[in-house]
Design an enzyme around this catalytic site. Structure first.
Site, PDB file in Angstrom:
ATOM      1  N   LYS A  11       0.995  -1.135   0.233  1.00 18.54           N
ATOM      2  CA  LYS A  11      -0.100  -0.007   0.037  1.00 18.54           C
ATOM      3  C   LYS A  11       0.842   1.200  -0.017  1.00 18.54           C
ATOM      4  O   LYS A  11       2.043   1.267   0.236  1.00 18.54           O
ATOM      5  CB  LYS A  11      -0.903  -0.038   1.194  1.00 18.54           C
ATOM      6  CG  LYS A  11      -1.985  -1.133   1.224  1.00 18.54           C
ATOM      7  CD  LYS A  11      -2.831  -1.254   2.349  1.00 18.54           C
ATOM      8  CE  LYS A  11      -3.957  -2.453   2.330  1.00 18.54           C
ATOM      9  NZ  LYS A  11      -4.991  -2.168   3.201  1.00 18.54           N
ATOM     10  N   TYR A  51     -12.277  -2.081  -3.253  1.00 18.13           N
ATOM     11  CA  TYR A  51     -12.669  -2.014  -2.108  1.00 18.13           C
ATOM     12  C   TYR A  51     -14.318  -2.036  -1.848  1.00 18.13           C
ATOM     13  O   TYR A  51     -14.719  -1.517  -1.043  1.00 18.13           O
ATOM     14  CB  TYR A  51     -12.060  -1.088  -0.884  1.00 18.13           C
ATOM     15  CG  TYR A  51     -10.645  -1.474  -0.466  1.00 18.13           C
ATOM     16  CD1 TYR A  51     -10.426  -2.836   0.446  1.00 18.13           C
ATOM     17  CD2 TYR A  51      -9.586  -1.104  -0.824  1.00 18.13           C
ATOM     18  CE1 TYR A  51      -9.257  -3.226   0.523  1.00 18.13           C
ATOM     19  CE2 TYR A  51      -8.281  -1.200  -0.167  1.00 18.13           C
ATOM     20  CZ  TYR A  51      -8.210  -2.486   0.677  1.00 18.13           C
ATOM     21  OH  TYR A  51      -7.178  -2.909   0.767  1.00 18.13           O
ATOM     22  N   PHE A  59     -15.240   3.988   6.980  1.00 15.97           N
ATOM     23  CA  PHE A  59     -14.006   4.484   6.649  1.00 15.97           C
ATOM     24  C   PHE A  59     -13.838   4.219   5.475  1.00 15.97           C
ATOM     25  O   PHE A  59     -12.698   4.578   4.743  1.00 15.97           O
ATOM     26  CB  PHE A  59     -13.177   3.459   7.363  1.00 15.97           C
ATOM     27  CG  PHE A  59     -13.281   1.966   7.292  1.00 15.97           C
ATOM     28  CD1 PHE A  59     -12.748   1.219   5.933  1.00 15.97           C
ATOM     29  CD2 PHE A  59     -13.883   1.273   8.216  1.00 15.97           C
ATOM     30  CE1 PHE A  59     -12.955  -0.084   5.744  1.00 15.97           C
ATOM     31  CE2 PHE A  59     -14.026  -0.206   8.003  1.00 15.97           C
ATOM     32  CZ  PHE A  59     -13.547  -0.802   6.730  1.00 15.97           C
ATOM     33  N   ARG A  87      -1.964 -14.202   4.876  1.00 16.53           N
ATOM     34  CA  ARG A  87      -2.861 -13.491   5.908  1.00 16.53           C
ATOM     35  C   ARG A  87      -2.047 -13.561   7.389  1.00 16.53           C
ATOM     36  O   ARG A  87      -2.003 -12.692   8.088  1.00 16.53           O
ATOM     37  CB  ARG A  87      -4.123 -14.106   6.290  1.00 16.53           C
ATOM     38  CG  ARG A  87      -4.990 -13.747   4.947  1.00 16.53           C
ATOM     39  CD  ARG A  87      -5.559 -12.547   4.521  1.00 16.53           C
ATOM     40  NE  ARG A  87      -6.443 -11.984   5.860  1.00 16.53           N
ATOM     41  CZ  ARG A  87      -7.011 -10.920   5.632  1.00 16.53           C
ATOM     42  NH1 ARG A  87      -7.127 -10.161   4.405  1.00 16.53           N
ATOM     43  NH2 ARG A  87      -7.572 -10.301   6.713  1.00 16.53           N
ATOM     44  N   THR A  93      -5.375  -6.559  11.107  1.00 22.20           N
ATOM     45  CA  THR A  93      -5.705  -5.301  10.131  1.00 22.20           C
ATOM     46  C   THR A  93      -5.146  -4.191  11.118  1.00 22.20           C
ATOM     47  O   THR A  93      -4.610  -3.169  10.507  1.00 22.20           O
ATOM     48  CB  THR A  93      -7.241  -5.158  10.182  1.00 22.20           C
ATOM     49  OG1 THR A  93      -7.621  -6.445   9.380  1.00 22.20           O
ATOM     50  CG2 THR A  93      -7.643  -4.100   9.330  1.00 22.20           C
ATOM     51  N   ARG A 104       2.747  -6.194   9.304  1.00 21.00           N
ATOM     52  CA  ARG A 104       1.866  -5.023   9.607  1.00 21.00           C
ATOM     53  C   ARG A 104       2.299  -4.492  11.333  1.00 21.00           C
ATOM     54  O   ARG A 104       2.395  -3.525  11.593  1.00 21.00           O
ATOM     55  CB  ARG A 104       0.208  -5.368   9.941  1.00 21.00           C
ATOM     56  CG  ARG A 104      -0.264  -5.470   8.624  1.00 21.00           C
ATOM     57  CD  ARG A 104      -1.861  -5.774   8.506  1.00 21.00           C
ATOM     58  NE  ARG A 104      -2.427  -5.418   7.379  1.00 21.00           N
ATOM     59  CZ  ARG A 104      -3.318  -5.968   6.880  1.00 21.00           C
ATOM     60  NH1 ARG A 104      -4.075  -6.994   7.737  1.00 21.00           N
ATOM     61  NH2 ARG A 104      -4.196  -5.462   5.816  1.00 21.00           N
ATOM     62  N   ASN A 114      -2.041   0.394   6.752  1.00 14.42           N
ATOM     63  CA  ASN A 114      -1.563  -0.871   7.287  1.00 14.42           C
ATOM     64  C   ASN A 114      -0.430  -1.721   6.216  1.00 14.42           C
ATOM     65  O   ASN A 114      -0.485  -2.973   6.451  1.00 14.42           O
ATOM     66  CB  ASN A 114      -2.517  -1.747   7.904  1.00 14.42           C
ATOM     67  CG  ASN A 114      -3.604  -2.032   6.882  1.00 14.42           C
ATOM     68  OD1 ASN A 114      -3.438  -1.871   5.759  1.00 14.42           O
ATOM     69  ND2 ASN A 114      -4.640  -2.783   7.481  1.00 14.42           N
ATOM     70  N   GLU A 128      -9.451 -10.867  -7.810  1.00 11.38           N
ATOM     71  CA  GLU A 128      -8.469  -9.670  -7.544  1.00 11.38           C
ATOM     72  C   GLU A 128      -7.430  -9.697  -8.631  1.00 11.38           C
ATOM     73  O   GLU A 128      -7.088  -9.085  -9.184  1.00 11.38           O
ATOM     74  CB  GLU A 128      -7.982  -9.661  -6.177  1.00 11.38           C
ATOM     75  CG  GLU A 128      -9.143  -9.215  -5.161  1.00 11.38           C
ATOM     76  CD  GLU A 128      -8.931  -9.187  -3.903  1.00 11.38           C
ATOM     77  OE1 GLU A 128      -9.679  -8.778  -3.012  1.00 11.38           O
ATOM     78  OE2 GLU A 128      -7.654  -9.623  -3.440  1.00 11.38           O
TER      79      GLU A 128
HETATM   80  P1  RTP Z   1      -7.250  -5.934   3.260  1.00 13.74           P
HETATM   81  O1  RTP Z   1      -8.414  -6.227   2.751  1.00 13.74           O
HETATM   82  O2  RTP Z   1      -6.670  -4.662   3.047  1.00 13.74           O
HETATM   83  O3  RTP Z   1      -6.202  -7.002   2.980  1.00 13.74           O
HETATM   84  O4  RTP Z   1      -7.182  -5.776   4.908  1.00 13.74           O
HETATM   85  P2  RTP Z   1      -8.123  -6.725   6.054  1.00 13.74           P
HETATM   86  O5  RTP Z   1      -8.804  -7.991   5.100  1.00 13.74           O
HETATM   87  O6  RTP Z   1      -7.145  -7.117   7.065  1.00 13.74           O
HETATM   88  O7  RTP Z   1      -9.100  -5.598   6.636  1.00 13.74           O
HETATM   89  P3  RTP Z   1     -10.582  -5.274   5.955  1.00 13.74           P
HETATM   90  O8  RTP Z   1     -11.611  -5.474   7.160  1.00 13.74           O
HETATM   91  O9  RTP Z   1     -10.727  -6.056   4.822  1.00 13.74           O
HETATM   92  O10 RTP Z   1     -10.427  -3.534   5.600  1.00 13.74           O
HETATM   93  C1  RTP Z   1      -9.793  -3.087   4.573  1.00 13.74           C
HETATM   94  C2  RTP Z   1      -8.834  -2.195   4.800  1.00 13.74           C
HETATM   95  O11 RTP Z   1      -9.537  -0.881   5.168  1.00 13.74           O
HETATM   96  C3  RTP Z   1      -8.985  -0.076   6.033  1.00 13.74           C
HETATM   97  N1  RTP Z   1      -9.526  -0.185   7.236  1.00 13.74           N
HETATM   98  N2  RTP Z   1      -9.657   1.162   7.960  1.00 13.74           N
HETATM   99  N3  RTP Z   1     -10.323   3.359   9.940  1.00 13.74           N
HETATM  100  C4  RTP Z   1     -10.700   2.061  10.004  1.00 13.74           C
HETATM  101  O12 RTP Z   1     -11.430   1.442  11.059  1.00 13.74           O
HETATM  102  C5  RTP Z   1     -10.258   0.824   8.995  1.00 13.74           C
HETATM  103  N4  RTP Z   1     -10.528  -0.245   9.077  1.00 13.74           N
HETATM  104  C6  RTP Z   1     -10.289  -1.168   7.942  1.00 13.74           C
HETATM  105  C7  RTP Z   1      -7.489  -0.876   6.248  1.00 13.74           C
HETATM  106  O13 RTP Z   1      -6.482  -0.408   5.174  1.00 13.74           O
HETATM  107  C8  RTP Z   1      -8.036  -2.370   5.781  1.00 13.74           C
HETATM  108  O14 RTP Z   1      -6.870  -3.066   5.534  1.00 13.74           O
HETATM  109 MG    MG Z   2     -10.042  -7.368   3.283  1.00  7.84          MG
END
Ligand code: RTP
Ligand code: MG
Length: 140
Positions: A11, A51, A59, A87, A93, A104, A114, A128
């Site tokens: 990122k 996304y 967010f 993962r 996250t 991370r 992150n 993807e």
């Molecule tokens: P990713 O999709 O990027 O691999 O991350 P992830 O599965 O660990 O987390 P996900 O819930 O899918 O969230 C996607 C991305 O959104 C941002 N985020 N910001 N401000 C917040 O509370 C928040 N929560 C998530 C993060 O960049 C996260 O990786």
């Molecule tokens: Mg995700």
């Protein structure tokens, strides 16, 4: 289990700090092979589509702005149990909750900035990968 492919994004917070090589070293040390990789600047539409599952989340707008704030490196990784393995290498996250030694924990700045994305299931991995790469670009 057979080899499995997953999709990764380094990122903008990580490319800004010149961490592509350090992150790739962790990926490779975990036994994952980088079988495709390119640096690009995402458009707003591409980030919104990528996304899209989070469209209704509070967010979402901040996340899209962050993802287009600088270059990203998109990758396809391959390895035994590749989706779950990556993962694990990424960590939680929220970097405050990530295990020691994960990408991370070591590099992320915040729950948003992150450092990496990784696919969460075989269906999303396939979608993807196909969104960002042509089959001919994947060299396993
Ligand atoms: P990713 O999709 O990027 O691999 O991350 P992830 O599965 O660990 O987390 P996900 O819930 O899918 O969230 C996607 C991305 O959104 C941002 N985020 N910001 N401000 C917040 O509370 C928040 N929560 C998530 C993060 O960049 C996260 O990786
Ligand atoms: Mg995700």
């Amino acid at each position: 289990m057979a080899l499995q492919r997953t999709f990764s994004i380094i990122k903008p917070d990580a490319t800004a700090r010149n961490l592509t090589g350090a992150i790739n070293a962790k990926i490779e040390a975990a036994g994952l092979r980088i079988i495709a990789q390119k640096r690009m600047q995402l458009s707003k539409a591409q980030a919104e589509t990528f996304y899209g599952v989070h469209k209704a989340r509070p967010f979402f707008n901040d996340l899209v702005s962050f993802m287009i704030s600088g270059p990203v490196v998109v990758q396809v990784l391959e390895g035994e149990n590749g989706i779950a393995k990556y993962r694990d290498v990424m960590g939680a996250t929220n970097p405050e909750q990530a295990e020691a030694g994960t990408i991370r924990k070591e590099f992320a700045e915040s729950i948003e900035a992150n450092s990496v994305h990784g696919s969460d299931a075989p269906e999303t991995a396939a979608e993807e990968i196909a969104y960002f790469f042509a089959g001919i670009e994947l060299v396993g």
